[in-house]
Design a protein around this motif. Structure first.
Motif, short mmCIF file in Angstrom:
data_model
loop_
_atom_site.label_atom_id
_atom_site.label_comp_id
_atom_site.label_asym_id
_atom_site.label_seq_id
_atom_site.Cartn_x
_atom_site.Cartn_y
_atom_site.Cartn_z
N ARG A 181 2.66 -87.31 114.90
CA ARG A 181 2.24 -86.62 116.27
C ARG A 181 3.11 -85.37 116.39
NH1 ARG A 181 0.15 -89.21 121.12
NH2 ARG A 181 0.95 -88.06 122.96
N ASP A 182 2.32 -84.51 116.99
CA ASP A 182 2.90 -83.32 117.41
C ASP A 182 3.98 -83.50 118.63
OD1 ASP A 182 3.58 -80.80 118.52
OD2 ASP A 182 1.40 -80.17 118.89
N ALA B 231 5.28 -82.10 120.84
CA ALA B 231 5.30 -80.86 121.95
C ALA B 231 5.98 -81.48 123.11
CB ALA B 231 4.00 -80.53 122.44
N GLU B 232 5.74 -82.86 123.43
CA GLU B 232 6.16 -83.42 124.68
C GLU B 232 7.56 -83.42 124.76
OE1 GLU B 232 5.83 -87.96 124.73
OE2 GLU B 232 3.89 -87.13 124.07
N LEU B 233 8.38 -83.69 123.45
CA LEU B 233 9.72 -83.72 123.31
C LEU B 233 10.46 -82.56 123.42
CD1 LEU B 233 9.98 -86.14 120.29
CD2 LEU B 233 9.85 -86.83 122.60
N THR C 200 9.62 -80.19 125.58
CA THR C 200 9.55 -79.77 127.07
C THR C 200 10.17 -80.93 127.87
OG1 THR C 200 7.27 -80.39 127.06
CG2 THR C 200 7.88 -78.20 126.53
N LEU C 201 10.39 -81.88 127.36
CA LEU C 201 11.01 -83.13 128.10
C LEU C 201 11.80 -82.75 128.95
CD1 LEU C 201 10.44 -86.37 128.43
CD2 LEU C 201 12.43 -86.60 126.66
N ASP C 202 11.90 -83.25 130.27
CA ASP C 202 12.94 -83.22 131.47
C ASP C 202 13.91 -84.50 131.29
OD1 ASP C 202 14.58 -82.94 133.50
OD2 ASP C 202 13.01 -82.66 134.95
N ASP D 62 9.35 -93.44 124.70
CA ASP D 62 8.24 -94.46 124.02
C ASP D 62 8.84 -94.85 122.80
OD1 ASP D 62 5.88 -95.19 122.83
OD2 ASP D 62 4.90 -94.38 124.25
N TRP E 155 8.19 -93.20 118.99
CA TRP E 155 8.69 -91.90 118.76
C TRP E 155 9.84 -92.40 117.90
CZ3 TRP E 155 6.80 -87.95 118.13
CH2 TRP E 155 5.90 -87.09 119.00
N TYR F 26 4.17 -92.63 116.42
CA TYR F 26 4.23 -90.94 116.55
C TYR F 26 5.18 -90.58 115.31
CZ TYR F 26 2.29 -91.84 121.33
OH TYR F 26 1.66 -92.28 122.29
#
Length: 284
Positions: free
Chosen positions: A114-115, A117-119, A121-123, A213, A216, A251
């Protein structure tokens, strides 16, 4: 540190895992699908041919790739027959990336499905790192990890993370001197270290981390157990009956233990075939 720099993806390896790192990079390029992606390798003891091959593979796949040499680092620290000093390179990540304020770290023996991307930019909020709770070693008091280390009952219940995928706030990491503290623990308390850098990091962080999650960082346990059975302490967190479903929804697949998909002991099947498809992949 420049705030405009993209959060990089960092991988650490030496000559033993250069092939694995190349397959991981091909999987990353496939899920990123041409998006700008900065990858920094903390690599040691590579032959010139290995360095050229992995750089060529990464750049041909569209990744913005560079190697930062770690040769000679982390010698004398404990590891076993399927490890190497490179497992400790990640503890030097803050010093190795002085221009960055955060990074995503990933082990070489993984595949992205999985991309991430969320990692990127993760806060992380107030925490120095984010990770996935280890399904096999879910708490600091789980048998096997941190052997012999005295822990209070409350400490034994603290969650224990797997260090194969980390999102790191490098500024907090630096301020809290997490890397140096973990290296000191691994050096001076080797009798309490079984899972290398991972034990050392969990000892230092003591449950103060953000949970990702589970998908990951998924271990292919049903495949590995065909080669070697070992105790499972994660039933309370992920029942053994659900591990196959978790692997199918992953992911990121993380090929833990000595049974790797490029070895004869890893069973034939979907995940072995998937790894081999990326092992010889060309730019996509």
């Amino acid at each position: 540190m420049r705030e405009d720099l993209q959060r990089p993806i960092v991988v650490a390896f030496d000559s033993r895992y250069a092939r694995a790192a190349r397959a991981m990079l091909h999987s990353l390029a496939a899920v990123r699908n041409g998006q700008t992606t900065t990858v920094i390798a903390l690599a040691g003891d590579l032959t010139p041919e290995q360095a050229r091959a992995i750089t060529s593979a990464a750049t041909s796949a569209g990744l913005d790739f560079e190697i930062r040499d770690m040769t000679g680092a982390c010698l004398g620290l404990p590891f076993d027959s399927h490890g190497s000093p490179a497992v400790y390179y990640r503890l030097h990540i803050a010093e190795a990336l002085p221009e960055y304020s955060s990074a995503v770290y990933v082990d070489a023996d993984t595949l992205f499905l999985r991309d991430p991307a969320e990692l990127l930019t993760l806060d992380l909020g107030p925490y120095p790192l984010a990770a996935v709770q280890d399904v096999c070693v879910p708490t600091l008091g789980t048998p096997g990890c941190l052997p012999g280390l005295p822990l209070a009952e409350a400490e034994r219940a603290l969650p224990y993370f797997n260090s194969g995928l980390l999102v790191i706030d490098l500024d907090r990491w630096r301020r809290r001197e997490i890397g140096p503290a973990a290296l000191r623990f691994a050096t001076t308390s080797a009798q309490h270290v079984r899972f290398w850098d991972q034990d050392a990091l969990n000892h230092v962080v003591r449950g103060q981390w953000h949970r990702l999650d589970r998908r990951w960082n998924v271990f292919p346990l049903e495949d590995i157990w065909q080669a070697e059975e070992f105790p499972y302490y994660g039933e309370e967190h992920v029942p053994r009956s659900r591990l196959g479903r978790l692997a199918s929804e992953a992911y990121l697949i993380h090929f833990v233990t000595r049974h790797k998909p490029w070895t004869d002991t890893f069973p034939a099947g979907r995940l072995r075939d998937l790894w081999w498809s990326y092992d010889g992949a060309t730019a996509r």
